[in-house]
Design an enzyme around this catalytic site. Structure first.
Site, short mmCIF file in Angstrom:
data_model
loop_
_atom_site.label_atom_id
_atom_site.label_comp_id
_atom_site.label_asym_id
_atom_site.label_seq_id
_atom_site.Cartn_x
_atom_site.Cartn_y
_atom_site.Cartn_z
N GLU A 292 -0.84 -5.16 3.14
CA GLU A 292 -0.82 -4.15 4.20
C GLU A 292 -0.86 -4.76 5.60
OE1 GLU A 292 -4.06 -1.65 2.98
OE2 GLU A 292 -5.56 -2.90 3.93
N GLY B 72 -2.60 -3.15 -2.19
CA GLY B 72 -1.31 -3.78 -1.89
C GLY B 72 -1.33 -4.46 -0.53
N SER C 6 0.84 -1.20 0.00
CA SER C 6 0.00 0.00 0.00
C SER C 6 0.88 1.26 0.00
CB SER C 6 -0.90 -0.03 1.24
OG SER C 6 -1.66 1.15 1.26
N GLY C 7 0.62 2.14 -0.91
CA GLY C 7 1.38 3.39 -0.99
C GLY C 7 2.62 3.28 -1.86
N SER D 216 -5.46 5.72 -0.64
CA SER D 216 -5.31 4.27 -0.72
C SER D 216 -6.54 3.65 -1.38
CB SER D 216 -5.14 3.73 0.69
OG SER D 216 -4.93 2.34 0.62
N SER D 217 -6.28 2.76 -2.34
CA SER D 217 -7.40 2.08 -3.00
C SER D 217 -7.98 1.08 -2.00
CB SER D 217 -6.91 1.33 -4.23
OG SER D 217 -6.07 2.14 -4.99
N THR E 124 -1.57 2.67 -8.09
CA THR E 124 -2.66 3.39 -8.76
C THR E 124 -2.10 4.48 -9.67
OG1 THR E 124 -4.07 2.91 -6.89
CG2 THR E 124 -4.77 4.69 -8.33
N ASN F 107 -1.24 5.59 3.17
CA ASN F 107 -1.39 6.23 1.86
C ASN F 107 -2.59 7.15 1.90
OD1 ASN F 107 -1.72 6.89 -0.78
ND2 ASN F 107 -1.85 4.78 -1.55
N1 LIG Z 1 5.10 8.18 -10.12
C1 LIG Z 1 4.78 8.97 -9.10
N2 LIG Z 1 5.08 10.26 -9.13
C2 LIG Z 1 4.78 11.06 -8.11
N3 LIG Z 1 4.15 10.64 -7.01
C3 LIG Z 1 3.82 9.36 -6.89
C4 LIG Z 1 4.10 8.44 -7.96
N4 LIG Z 1 3.66 7.24 -7.58
C5 LIG Z 1 3.12 7.40 -6.34
N5 LIG Z 1 3.21 8.67 -5.94
C6 LIG Z 1 2.72 9.22 -4.68
O1 LIG Z 1 2.42 8.16 -3.80
C7 LIG Z 1 1.08 8.17 -3.40
C8 LIG Z 1 0.55 6.75 -3.29
O2 LIG Z 1 0.51 6.14 -4.52
P1 LIG Z 1 -0.66 5.16 -4.92
O3 LIG Z 1 -1.95 5.68 -4.48
O4 LIG Z 1 -0.48 4.90 -6.35
O5 LIG Z 1 -0.31 3.90 -4.11
P2 LIG Z 1 -0.94 2.44 -4.21
O6 LIG Z 1 0.18 1.53 -4.45
O7 LIG Z 1 -2.04 2.47 -5.17
O8 LIG Z 1 -1.47 2.18 -2.75
P3 LIG Z 1 -2.78 1.40 -2.25
O9 LIG Z 1 -2.46 -0.02 -2.32
O10 LIG Z 1 -2.96 1.90 -0.90
O11 LIG Z 1 -3.87 1.81 -3.17
C9 LIG Z 1 0.37 8.96 -4.45
O12 LIG Z 1 -0.76 9.59 -3.93
C10 LIG Z 1 1.43 9.98 -4.85
O13 LIG Z 1 1.45 11.05 -3.94
MG LIG Z 2 -3.99 2.25 -5.10
#
Ligand SMILES: Nc1ncnc2c1ncn2[C@@H]1O[C@H](COP(=O)(O)OP(=O)(O)OP(=O)(O)O)[C@@H](O)[C@H]1O
Ligand SMILES: [Mg+2]
Length: 1004
Positions: A388, A386, A104-105, A159-160, A109, A156
């Site tokens: 967690e 992800g 997660s994070g 977070s999805s 996404t 996050n």
């Molecule tokens: N390529 C990137 N460029 C800039 N910031 C990023 C990038 N990837 C992730 N982030 C930052 O990290 C944060 C978390 O990313 P994201 O929501 O994609 O995580 P996740 O893996 O989908 O987590 P979860 O499993 O909780 O959904 C985003 O809100 C953003 O602020």
């Molecule tokens: Mg996500």
């Protein structure tokens, strides 16, 4: 293998590491992160480290850099993997999928969004409106799904809280034509409860902070989230999220996707109802359960478009069927609270699924017929929650972590296990590489009868009092010996586990302690049927559509619904099956620190992720392995044009031999291995070089085919033209022949015709014969003329000559030339019969004297002389002289003019009978013919013809001019003669004019 990047940024592809050890791997990953290189490769797997800052690497120029390029040509990037998946789909007509994993994070996404943006940017070069619409919908759907399905957690901010798998469908040209979203287990418990520091789903805060006053008023809600028990905890959390702006963006996106305003409002009503439900409390009065805030019930009734009484009843009573009777059983306050929470969770979950369904309605592929449009291929993008670990991990975390186990298993299956097994099967020399296979943990969760899900379902099925502790006991009983499972009972010294509450699983990604509290309830996922009926019977059609099962009557509800765990397990199995049949591309996301810092690379944290993601093993297998494999026949089919031995068909004993010969010819022998049925190519570079050569040859083949085809087309065209020409010629000949035949037919009896064919209508000639027709007409005219004149006597011949001469001289210049009548010439005899004897006398006398041969013309005239004297005379023109005679004196000859003295004649264009004889000595004779019988007869034509005929026979020239006024010379003096028409005039009359004379003639 990525090149084109200086070594100061470390190795772009981990396969290129000098030493494959964890230390080296980590050092390289850290160096790249610190240098701002967040992407690296392990062969075709992208390793991505969350930068936690905006990176300027996703713009239009970046898209152009990666578009159509091979993976190794540019520095590692998500765009490269997206392009590779897209190319594989287009080139090989294969379904592909991009699996994004990480905790997660870690940035899953975000990665999925960049991938979709890239695909949108490189497709639809023709800007087809329908494709643009689909792309827009696909991109816009993210924003709506995130609002309702994402929340701020401690790990996050976005977070999805649901799993998402999106299929994008492409037509044969590679343009997106639709899609489908599958959603997995929404963490609905978040609707009623959040841990410290976390929030509920974004949608609630967006509505409260961004919704216009009037909307909030109509929903009876206030701006402050702290006023609502369900989101109170989250309402106190400070965050950088701009809920107000997001509200508008989501509302706009919903509008674009096609949600009606009625539907969007219903979504807001559900959010508001949930908030109101949270504030409902129940009390007891004796043995009656009460709702402590009845005004809230009335608001809920209004929002759900139903009666307040119905809401109240559904909250406080449960309808039970006892076989024959149906009775209302009152809830205890605790049951009522449970029911309320279940309702809130279920309504939100339904809302979410309904939104996904509506988006799918809009983006699904419509009117696609594979027979017409070619095969429809798919790129799937998986972005799922992800792995967690929370402070308190419950049923949801258990499911989420199980899901990650499944995906890791898929990765192992596809990347590590299958690969190695294949080498062995194909007889390629291979040293086995060890890796941790997490199948054992997957089995721990999902195995029939023994797995945790089975134990949970069994516990739920028990009659009597079922508690979470009973479930834990069941686990302890069945899994006591499992190395990945433990609990306090099994490890009494382990103080991190609470008795009768916790169990711990050693996941591939780490140890997680789960609390069994709530497992039974969440698995049963009971929602009293009364609520379903309540919502189905709402007068709002959207609620009806969301709750179709509310239609069933109480007596009809018998079958036990599947438990949440079983549903989730089944959906995971089908997801994995779906992914396994596609060509997978992996993005492995790593979270560099827990504090969202763009600078911090926490060594231990990252090392842990690298370990559990199996990245090192991935590098080892990759280094030892082969990037590409293909069965011999298919390999030949694709590349046979590269070699002269294989194009168009080889004559070697087997396809394997042919492939060997081909690769030897290209100099790739050292980089390949030959299996039993497949050829293996070690480095992608070799493959790309093959692709390049193929592209080169395909171009030539295309050119060749074009040449042949163009030749065929040209020859066909030529043949057609020739045939056309033959037809044209034949047709022309036919037209000419039929014309000639027709002329022949019409003029056949022309000799015997009275008018020698003058009346016969000429047939219309074909264009080519127009001049021929002219000539033919001419010939006919000449023949006709000849036929006419051939029987004439000399006298008649003379007359015809004279007429012809007149015609030549005066045609079109005077009206009546008198051609129709016979020309008598000597008119004096006819006009004055009583004087015939004296005329004969005079003329005989003159003939004797002047020896003339014949009379050309004679007539009575009126003459004017240069003394302005007008006299009536008779004119006698012989072949020698022109005599003037006096009719008053028996035609006594007056003056005569020898004809050789006459140079020309002038006449007027009118009907008058004026004629001027011009003489050499400028003594022109001006006369007007008169005394004719019949009086209207015109003799000018005849006079001119007689004179011209004679002059011609003597080969002398006579000038004939037609003009008005007529210029003449009288006794050397120039003068003009004008002709005027006068109404009351009976005879032509000469008078003196200003510069000569005027001849007045009678007009009518
Ligand atoms: N390529 C990137 N460029 C800039 N910031 C990023 C990038 N990837 C992730 N982030 C930052 O990290 C944060 C978390 O990313 P994201 O929501 O994609 O995580 P996740 O893996 O989908 O987590 P979860 O499993 O909780 O959904 C985003 O809100 C953003 O602020
Ligand atoms: Mg996500």
């Amino acid at each position: 293998m990525a090149e084109h990047e200086s070594l100061e940024f470390g190795k772009a592809d981990f396969v290129l590491l000098d030493n494959v050890s964890l230390e080296d791997f980590m050092a390289n990953l850290k160096l790249r992160f610190e240098k701002g290189r967040i992407y690296s490769y392990i062969g075709e797997v992208v390793v991505s480290v969350n930068p936690y800052r905006a990176m300027n690497i996703y713009g239009r120029d970046a898209v152009e850099q990666y578009r159509g390029r091979e993976l190794y040509e540019r520095p590692p990037h998500l765009f490269a993997i997206a392009d590779a998946a897209y190319k594989a789909m287009k080139r090989r007509n294969k379904d592909t999928c991009i699996v994004i994993s990480g905790e997660s994070g870690a940035g899953k996404t975000e990665a999925s969004k960049y991938i979709m943006q890239y695909i949108a940017a490189i497709t639809n070069p023709n800007q087809r409106a329908e494709v643009e619409r689909v792309k827009n919908m696909l991109l816009k759907s993210n924003c709506v799904l995130e609002a309702f399905g994402n929340a701020k957690t401690n790990r996050n901010d976005n977070s999805s809280r649901f799993g998402k798998y999106m299929d994008i469908n492409f037509d044969f040209k590679g343009d997106p034509i639709g899609g489908h979203i599958s959603n997995y287990l929404l963490e609905k418990s978040r609707v009623i409860f959040q841990q410290d520091g976390e929030r509920s789903f974004h949608s609630f805060y967006q509505l409260l902070r961004g919704g216009p006053e009037s909307l909030l008023r109509s929903l009876h809600i206030q701006k402050d989230p702290k006023a609502y028990a369900y989101i109170k905890v989250g309402g106190q959390v400070k965050s950088s999220i701009n809920d107000g702006a997001d509200f508008k963006a989501v509302a706009d996106a919903m509008k674009v996707i096609g949600f009606t305003s009625e539907e969007t409002l219903t979504a807001y009503k559900i959010l508001a109802t949930t908030l109101h439900l949270g504030n409902l409390t129940f009390g007891v009065d004796g043995d009656v359960t009460l709702i402590q805030s009845p005004e809230t019930v009335s608001v809920i009734g209004e929002l759900l478009s139903t009666q307040q009484g119905n809401v109240e009843k559904a909250l406080l009573f449960r309808t039970v069927s006892t076989g024959r009777d149906v009775i209302d059983k009152q809830h205890t306050a605790q049951e009522a609270s449970y029911g309320r929470d279940a309702l809130a969770k279920a309504m939100y979950e339904r809302l979410f699924c309904w939104i996904v369904g509506r988006i799918n309605d809009v983006i699904e592929v419509k009117n696609y017929d594979a027979r017409v449009h070619g095969k429809n291929t798919v790129i799937g993008v998986l972005d799922i929650y992800g792995f967690e670990i929370f402070q308190n991990n419950s049923f949801e975390q258990f499911c989420i972590n199980y899901c990650n186990e499944k995906l890791q298993q898929l990765f192992i299956q596809l990347v590590l296990k299958q690969e190695q097994e294949e080498y062995q099967r194909e007889g390629i020399p291979w040293k086995h590489i060890d890796y941790f296979n997490n199948q054992i943990i997957v089995d721990l969760v999902e195995q029939q009868h023994k797995g945790i899900f089975s134990v949970l379902d069994e516990a739920c099925m028990n009659v009597g009092k079922v508690t979470d502790e009973v479930f834990l006991q069941g686990l302890n009983g069945k899994l006591a010996k499992h190395v990945h499972y433990t609990s306090r009972k099994l490890s009494p010294t382990d103080k991190s586990l609470e008795f009768d509450r916790d169990f711990r699983i050693k996941h591939y990604a780490g140890n997680v302690v789960y609390s069994v509290v709530g497992f039974i309830d969440k698995n049963k996922d009971t929602l009293f049927q009364d609520f379903k009926r309540l919502l189905y019977n709402s007068s709002n059609p959207v609620f009806q559509a969301m709750w179709p099962e509310g239609k069933l009557r109480i007596t009809e509800v018998t079958k036990r619904p599947l438990t949440a765990a079983t549903l989730f397990k089944n959906s995971m199995i089908s997801l994995v099956e779906n992914l396994a049949c596609k060509e997978p591309y992996y993005v492995r996301c790593i979270k560099p620190n827990d504090v969202k810092s763009p600078l911090l690379f926490e060594q231990e944290r990252c090392r842990h992720q690298v370990e559990y993601l199996g990245l090192l093993e991935n590098v080892r297998v990759r280094r030892a392995g082969f990037a590409y494999r293909q069965t011999y026949p298919r390999f030949l089919q694709r590349y046979k044009m590269i070699s002269e031995f294989t194009w168009p068909n080889h004559d070697l004993p087997s396809d394997q031999e042919a492939v060997k010969r081909l690769l030897q010819g290209c100099g790739f022998h050292h980089d390949v291995a030959y299996g039993k049925t497949k050829v293996f190519i070690r480095t992608p570079r070799t493959l790309f070089s093959l692709e390049d050569q193929r592209a080169d040859m395909v171009q030539r083949i295309v050119l060749f085919l074009q040449k042949v085809w163009r030749g065929t087309l040209a020859r066909t065209r030529c043949r057609r033209m020739r045939a056309g020409l033959v037809i044209l010629r034949a047709y022309r000949r036919y037209k000419v022949k039929s014309y000639v035949r027709e002329v022949n037919r019409r003029f056949k009896n022309v000799r015997t015709m009275k008018d020698h064919g003058r009346h016969v209508k000429w047939p219309t000639p074909p264009k080519v014969l127009r001049r021929f027709e002219e000539a033919l007409k001419n010939i006919h005219s000449r023949w006709w003329a000849w036929t006419l004149i051939k029987g004439l006597n000399p006298e008649e011949v003379l007359q015809v000559r004279a007429k012809v001469a007149t015609l030549e001289a005066l045609r079109g210049q005077r009206a009546d030339l008198g051609l129709q009548r016979a020309w008598e010439g000597n008119y004096l005899k006819r006009d004055s019969p009583d004087m015939a004897s004296s005329l004969a006398l005079v003329s005989g006398e003159l003939q004797r004297k002047d020896k003339f041969m014949r009379v050309l013309f004679s007539c009575n005239v009126r003459k004017i002389n240069h003394f302005h004297k007008v006299e009536d005379r008779a004119l006698l023109i012989t072949d020698r002289h022109l005599y003037k005679m006096d009719p008053q004196k028996q035609y006594k000859p007056m003056k005569s003019i020898p004809l050789y003295n006459v140079t020309g004649l002038s006449v007027s264009p009118g009907k008058d009978q004026l004629v001027v004889f011009h003489t050499k000595d400028s003594r022109d004779l001006v006369v007007c013919l008169q005394g004719m019988l019949p009086p209207a007869e015109s003799r000018i034509g005849e006079l001119v013809g007689a004179m011209l005929g004679h002059f011609k026979s003597e080969k002398r020239k006579l000038q004939v001019s037609v003009s008005t006024p007529i210029q003449c010379s009288m006794n050397g003096r120039k003068c003009t003669i004008v002709v005027e028409t006068k109404i009351n005039q009976s005879q032509p009359e000469f008078t003196k004019g200003r510069s000569g004379y005027v001849l007045s003639v009678p007009g009518n």
